[in-house]
Design a protein around this motif. Structure first.
Motif, short mmCIF file in Angstrom:
data_model
loop_
_atom_site.label_atom_id
_atom_site.label_comp_id
_atom_site.label_asym_id
_atom_site.label_seq_id
_atom_site.Cartn_x
_atom_site.Cartn_y
_atom_site.Cartn_z
N THR A 84 0.83 -1.20 0.00
CA THR A 84 0.00 0.00 0.00
C THR A 84 0.86 1.25 0.00
O THR A 84 1.98 1.25 0.52
CB THR A 84 -0.91 0.02 1.24
N THR A 100 -0.45 -0.17 -4.58
CA THR A 100 -1.40 0.95 -4.65
C THR A 100 -0.67 2.21 -4.24
O THR A 100 0.28 2.17 -3.45
CB THR A 100 -2.62 0.70 -3.75
N HIS A 177 -7.40 0.53 3.52
CA HIS A 177 -6.29 1.46 3.76
C HIS A 177 -6.80 2.86 3.44
O HIS A 177 -7.16 3.15 2.29
CB HIS A 177 -5.11 1.09 2.87
#
Length: 276
Positions: A84, A100, A177
């Protein structure tokens, strides 16, 4: 527990399960209300045979490791690795399969990721700045989607849809997240998000949102496991002080946690991983 059994059963029977990538239909989220699919939803009937499969699904382990700042690495039971807010320098020795990113600051993204990373997902729209980025995809045993939010630019103005809350649905778990969240979420955002069993939340006290605003978001999400991140400036006690006895708090002696749908804490737990 009954709810988790039902959701696992939905995943197995296809009621609300992600579909294969080659299917023409878009994947369907297990973490959003099944009622949203009515009247097209196909109701499942109880059969004793699937129960062992349900319990097996609930036992599948997901490992979440804190790498620093707002970067976590999620390892799925099927061997998919997801990082993330990937910036290129907070990483393990092995390349993740999926990354991401959010463009709030350079510590949350990179425009030159390693070409060996198969799937790179931006939380903003590259082709049409200001419009929503839309991600709905299945990678291995993980279904990944996003909910766009606004961010503050360096000049102080709000930049529409510059951040995304990424949600990872794997092994019966809904993992979210919050990215570089700069404003409280609306009812529409919460509806898009759906259920989050695990949430990664910035606790910097103001670079994203103040502790009071962020705590209200967390209280409404009511996740079983809350993982603080992005801590700068004020001590984490400022954030923790916003919660009453309905939340537990623990400082871990490890930077990682392995969890299954069955081992989630019954009472919401704020778990501070090592390094935060």
């Amino acid at each position: 527990m009954l709810l988790r059994l039902f959701l696992a059963f939905c995943a197995i029977t296809g009621l609300a399960a992600p579909v294969a990538a080659e299917d023409e239909r878009p994947p369907v989220s297990q973490c959003q209300l099944v009622a949203e699919g009515l009247p097209k939803a196909r109701f499942a009937t109880f059969e004793p045979e699937p129960l062992p499969l349900i319990y097996a699904a609930l036992e599948e382990e997901v490992t979440i490791r804190f790498l620093g700042h707002s970067t976590f690495q999620i390892e799925t039971p099927g061997g998919i690795s997801i990082a993330t807010d990937f910036n290129g320098w907070l990483r393990t020795a092995d390349l993740p399969d999926v990354v991401t990113m959010n463009k709030a600051h350079s510590s949350h993204y990179t425009l030159s990721p390693d070409p060996g990373i198969a799937t790179v997902l931006h939380g903003w729209n590259d082709e049409r700045p200001g419009e929503k980025a839309e991600h709905r995809l299945v990678v291995g045993d993980a279904y990944i989607r996003n909910v766009p939010t606004d961010i503050r630019s360096w000049g102080g103005a709000f930049e529409p849809n510059g951040n995304s809350i990424f949600i990872f649905e794997v092994a019966g778990l809904c993992i979210g997240h919050l990215g570089h969240l700069h404003h409280e979420l609306t009812d529409a955002h919460f509806a898009e998000i759906g259920r989050l069993d695990i949430v990664m939340v910035p606790v910097d006290g103001g670079l994203t949102m103040g502790a009071d605003s962020m705590s209200r978001t967390i209280k409404r999400l009511r996740s079983a496991l809350i993982l603080p991140m992005h801590r700068r400036g004020p001590p984490i006690e400022t954030f923790l002080g916003m919660f009453d006895q309905s939340f537990d708090f623990k400082i871990a002696d490890s930077d990682a946690i392995t969890v299954t749908a069955r081992t989630l804490p019954r009472k919401p737990l704020i778990l501070v991983l090592s390094g935060v």
